[in-house]
Design an enzyme around this catalytic site. Sequence first.
Site, PDB file in Angstrom:
ATOM      1  N   HIS A  11      32.567 -34.744  28.653  1.00 26.09           N
ATOM      2  CA  HIS A  11      33.206 -35.109  27.240  1.00 26.09           C
ATOM      3  C   HIS A  11      34.509 -34.225  27.219  1.00 26.09           C
ATOM      4  O   HIS A  11      34.724 -33.217  27.931  1.00 26.09           O
ATOM      5  CB  HIS A  11      32.301 -34.482  26.001  1.00 26.09           C
ATOM      6  CG  HIS A  11      31.909 -33.050  26.060  1.00 26.09           C
ATOM      7  ND1 HIS A  11      33.011 -32.084  25.912  1.00 26.09           N
ATOM      8  CD2 HIS A  11      31.080 -32.288  26.666  1.00 26.09           C
ATOM      9  CE1 HIS A  11      32.500 -30.632  25.948  1.00 26.09           C
ATOM     10  NE2 HIS A  11      31.314 -31.040  26.517  1.00 26.09           N
ATOM     11  N   ARG A  56      29.894 -34.937  20.871  1.00 19.64           N
ATOM     12  CA  ARG A  56      30.891 -34.995  21.826  1.00 19.64           C
ATOM     13  C   ARG A  56      30.806 -35.953  22.810  1.00 19.64           C
ATOM     14  O   ARG A  56      31.948 -36.257  23.370  1.00 19.64           O
ATOM     15  CB  ARG A  56      31.440 -33.583  22.162  1.00 19.64           C
ATOM     16  CG  ARG A  56      30.203 -32.849  22.880  1.00 19.64           C
ATOM     17  CD  ARG A  56      30.274 -31.400  23.119  1.00 19.64           C
ATOM     18  NE  ARG A  56      29.469 -30.556  23.727  1.00 19.64           N
ATOM     19  CZ  ARG A  56      28.337 -29.900  23.215  1.00 19.64           C
ATOM     20  NH1 ARG A  56      27.932 -30.021  21.998  1.00 19.64           N
ATOM     21  NH2 ARG A  56      27.505 -29.255  23.785  1.00 19.64           N
ATOM     22  N   GLU A  80      23.097 -30.980  26.946  1.00 22.39           N
ATOM     23  CA  GLU A  80      23.524 -29.640  27.734  1.00 22.39           C
ATOM     24  C   GLU A  80      22.434 -28.614  27.530  1.00 22.39           C
ATOM     25  O   GLU A  80      21.570 -28.636  26.754  1.00 22.39           O
ATOM     26  CB  GLU A  80      24.999 -29.106  26.755  1.00 22.39           C
ATOM     27  CG  GLU A  80      25.478 -27.815  27.622  1.00 22.39           C
ATOM     28  CD  GLU A  80      26.020 -28.031  28.716  1.00 22.39           C
ATOM     29  OE1 GLU A  80      25.045 -28.151  29.699  1.00 22.39           O
ATOM     30  OE2 GLU A  80      27.203 -27.922  29.160  1.00 22.39           O
TER      31      GLU A  80
END
Length: 204
Positions: A11, A56, A80
Site C-alpha cells: 500500500h 489502506r 498485516e
Amino acid sequence: MTTTVFDLIRHGEPAGGPMYRGHKDDPLSERGWQQMRAAIRDRDQWDAILTSPLLRCRQFAETLGERLQRPVTVAPAFKEISFGDWEGLTREQVSDRFGNHQARFWRDAENHPPPNAETVQAFHQRIGDAWQQWSLALQGQRVLLVCHGGVIRMVLAHVLGLTPGRAMAGFQVPYASRSRVRLDHSEYGLLSSLIHHGPLDHEP
C-alpha cells in the site's frame, strides 16, 4: 507445466504519518493514492486481484478492480502483523516507552516480540497458509495482491526459504513498491522464483 504469476504491491502512504500501524485501520493519504496510481502501468494485466481487508489496501484494490473490470477478493489472512502495544506509536515513542526492546526486535524478531503482539512465527505461519491456499486456488492465473510490507516479507520468506526473523529485517519494502513471484507447477513439483523486488522502473 502450469505457471502462476503473483505481483505483490505494498500500500501507499497511510493517513497519520509513520508509525507501527499493524492492524490499525487508517486509509491512504492523498499522497498514498498518488503513489498507488503511479505504481500501476497501462500494460499491467491481471486475471484476479486479492487484497488485505485493511482500508489502506482494500480501497485502492476495489477502485482498481472497477477500472480494470477484474474481480477483487478480500483475503483476511493477508492482514498485516499485529504489533500489539506498539500499534499507533512512532519509533521514537516506542523507544521512549520501551527502551531498547525495539532494537532487540529488529535484531531478533523471533525472540523479542512487542508486548501483546502477534509473534513473527505465527505471522509467518498465517501468511504461509494463505499463500498456499491462494496459489492453488488461482493456479495458472496472473494475480495482483495488494498488501503490506510485513506480508511481502513473509511471502518472500516462504519463496526463498528464509527464517521469519531474517525476512522481517532483511528486506526494504517502500510504499507502493512491487515484487513479482513466479510459481511453476509441474509433474516434478512446485518451483517458486522471485522475479523482481524493488523500484518499478527496473521491473521486467
